[in-house]
Write a protein that holds these residues in place. Structure first.
Motif, short mmCIF file in Angstrom:
data_model
loop_
_atom_site.label_atom_id
_atom_site.label_comp_id
_atom_site.label_asym_id
_atom_site.label_seq_id
_atom_site.Cartn_x
_atom_site.Cartn_y
_atom_site.Cartn_z
N ASN A 108 38.53 27.00 19.00
CA ASN A 108 39.38 26.37 20.22
C ASN A 108 38.66 25.63 21.32
O ASN A 108 39.24 24.58 21.69
CB ASN A 108 40.06 27.82 20.82
N ASP A 139 33.34 30.28 15.17
CA ASP A 139 34.69 30.77 14.50
C ASP A 139 35.55 31.07 15.75
O ASP A 139 35.05 31.07 16.97
CB ASP A 139 34.34 31.95 13.89
N ALA A 140 36.67 31.50 15.61
CA ALA A 140 37.78 31.86 16.58
C ALA A 140 37.35 31.11 17.95
O ALA A 140 38.07 29.88 18.04
CB ALA A 140 37.33 33.46 16.87
N ASP A 141 37.08 31.65 19.04
CA ASP A 141 37.26 30.90 20.42
C ASP A 141 36.24 29.60 20.37
O ASP A 141 36.78 28.65 21.35
CB ASP A 141 37.16 32.06 21.44
N CYS A 171 31.74 41.62 13.55
CA CYS A 171 30.99 40.39 13.21
C CYS A 171 29.23 40.62 12.88
O CYS A 171 28.66 40.29 12.03
CB CYS A 171 31.26 38.87 14.00
N HIS A 214 41.21 29.23 10.46
CA HIS A 214 42.58 29.61 9.93
C HIS A 214 43.35 28.30 10.34
O HIS A 214 43.01 27.48 11.04
CB HIS A 214 43.18 30.85 10.59
N ASP A 237 36.54 37.89 11.54
CA ASP A 237 35.08 38.44 12.34
C ASP A 237 34.15 38.89 11.20
O ASP A 237 32.89 38.53 11.31
CB ASP A 237 35.32 39.49 13.44
N GLY A 297 44.10 41.10 12.22
CA GLY A 297 42.93 40.76 13.18
C GLY A 297 41.82 41.67 12.92
O GLY A 297 41.64 42.73 12.51
N ALA A 347 35.54 42.73 18.19
CA ALA A 347 35.29 41.46 17.28
C ALA A 347 33.76 41.31 17.23
O ALA A 347 33.40 40.94 16.31
CB ALA A 347 35.95 40.23 18.10
N PRO A 362 33.61 34.90 17.92
CA PRO A 362 34.45 36.10 17.79
C PRO A 362 34.75 36.75 19.05
O PRO A 362 33.88 37.23 19.79
CB PRO A 362 33.79 36.79 16.82
N GLU A 370 44.14 27.16 13.97
CA GLU A 370 43.04 26.50 14.33
C GLU A 370 42.35 25.24 13.74
O GLU A 370 42.18 24.40 14.56
CB GLU A 370 41.64 27.50 14.43
N TYR A 390 38.03 41.80 24.00
CA TYR A 390 37.75 41.85 22.59
C TYR A 390 36.49 42.25 22.25
O TYR A 390 35.71 41.59 21.58
CB TYR A 390 38.00 40.34 22.09
#
Length: 312
Positions: free
Chosen positions: A143, A138-140, A45, A163, A230, A226, A41, A112, A166, A38
């Motif tokens: 998670n 954000d993102a990962d 960002c 989002h 980011d 996608g 990303a 990201p 998440e 990735y």
């Protein structure tokens, strides 16, 4: 009760750019982002943070990601990291990052494109006594937080940007439940994690632990791809870094970033179409929008008419 974010509100939330300022006047951002899988990303960002006005933007990532980002934005400063078995940042390199940025009042942007190493990387960066003035997760990174891999309280001035998927993981529920009462979900995120929560989607909501809820009306379906998040995460981190020393709160920076991101997307859709527009296309429209907001005396009636178009 929700309060609408307005153009005038955003103008007041933007950091001033005094004539005698220098790069140190606008803070710094460390983006822990990107992996072999990735890479884009990190590029999006980082550019978002630079366009958001941060004085210095650093990227901690693996070498192939750094090469891509430097080719796109040579203004970025690089913190090279070893690559772990999954193609991401080696978690052991985070100790050096914490030591380097200690006392620098830097805003951390984490998540990201981090990939499989996100849990260990974020746990180390956000662990006991983190050195960050503020953080955007954000993102990962979200998670990892949802999976319980980040221990202890988050930095005092933290913004989460989930989002609905998440958000569902963070609150251990379903996307359907989140979407059924988005305001309640945003409030719960802010209360449980003791930070500002940006619940993305149509009519993005921004909630603070004190019960404040702001609603955004800009944006369109062209952002449903996608990379859009980011850009938003970087823009938010840049605004937060630049505004921190001027007394702007993380709630104000989040409101400004969300509105600008959506308003730029509305303009971009008129140029490119909601179908063909890409997240990277937003930066041109963001620049034009900021130019108007920074020079309100020259924006005049045409800017107000464009905002009406952004709404509709």
């Amino acid at each position: 009760m929700q309060q609408e974010i307005t153009r005038d509100m955003v103008r007041g939330f933007l950091p001033a750019r005094p004539a005698r300022a220098n790069k140190g006047s606008f803070g710094s951002v460390l983006a822990a982002a990107g992996s072999m899988a990735y890479r884009g990303a990190a590029a999006l960002c980082v550019e978002g943070a630079l366009r958001g006005g941060a004085g210095l933007v650093y990227l901690a990532s693996v070498e192939p990601v750094l090469q891509l980002v430097l080719a796109r934005t040579p203004e970025c400063c690089c913190c090279g990291c070893r690559t772990d078995a999954g193609g991401g940042i080696h978690p052991q390199d985070t100790a050096a990052l914490r030591e380097w940025f200690a006392g620098k009042n830097t805003v951390l942007l984490a998540g990201p494109g981090l990939g499989e190493s996100a849990g260990a990387v974020c746990s180390n960066l956000l662990g006991r006594r983190p050195p960050w003035a503020a953080a955007v997760l954000d993102a990962d990174a979200l998670n990892a937080l949802a999976a319980g891999k980040v221990r202890g309280p988050l930095p005092e001035h933290t913004v989460l940007t989930p989002h609905p998927g998440e958000a569902a993981r963070l609150l251990h529920t379903t996307v359907g439940e989140i979407q059924a009462d988005r305001e309640a979900a945003a409030r719960q995120l802010a209360e449980e994690y003791r930070c500002v929560a940006v619940l993305k989607g149509s009519g993005t909501l921004i909630a603070a632990p004190d019960g404040t809820v702001l609603r955004n009306h800009t944006g369109n379906a062209g952002l449903a791809r996608g990379g859009s998040g980011d850009v938003l995460a970087g823009l938010l981190a840049g605004l937060l870094a630049a505004g921190w020393q001027q007394g702007h709160s993380e709630l104000e920076s989040a409101a400004a970033a969300v509105w600008l991101h959506g308003a730029a997307a509305d303009r971009c859709a008129r140029r490119r179409s909601a179908t063909a527009m890409l997240p990277q296309d937003l930066f041109a429209d963001l620049g034009a929008l900021l130019c108007e907001l920074e020079q309100p005396e020259t924006a005049g009636k045409n800017a107000e008419e464009r905002e009406e178009q952004d709404v509709h």
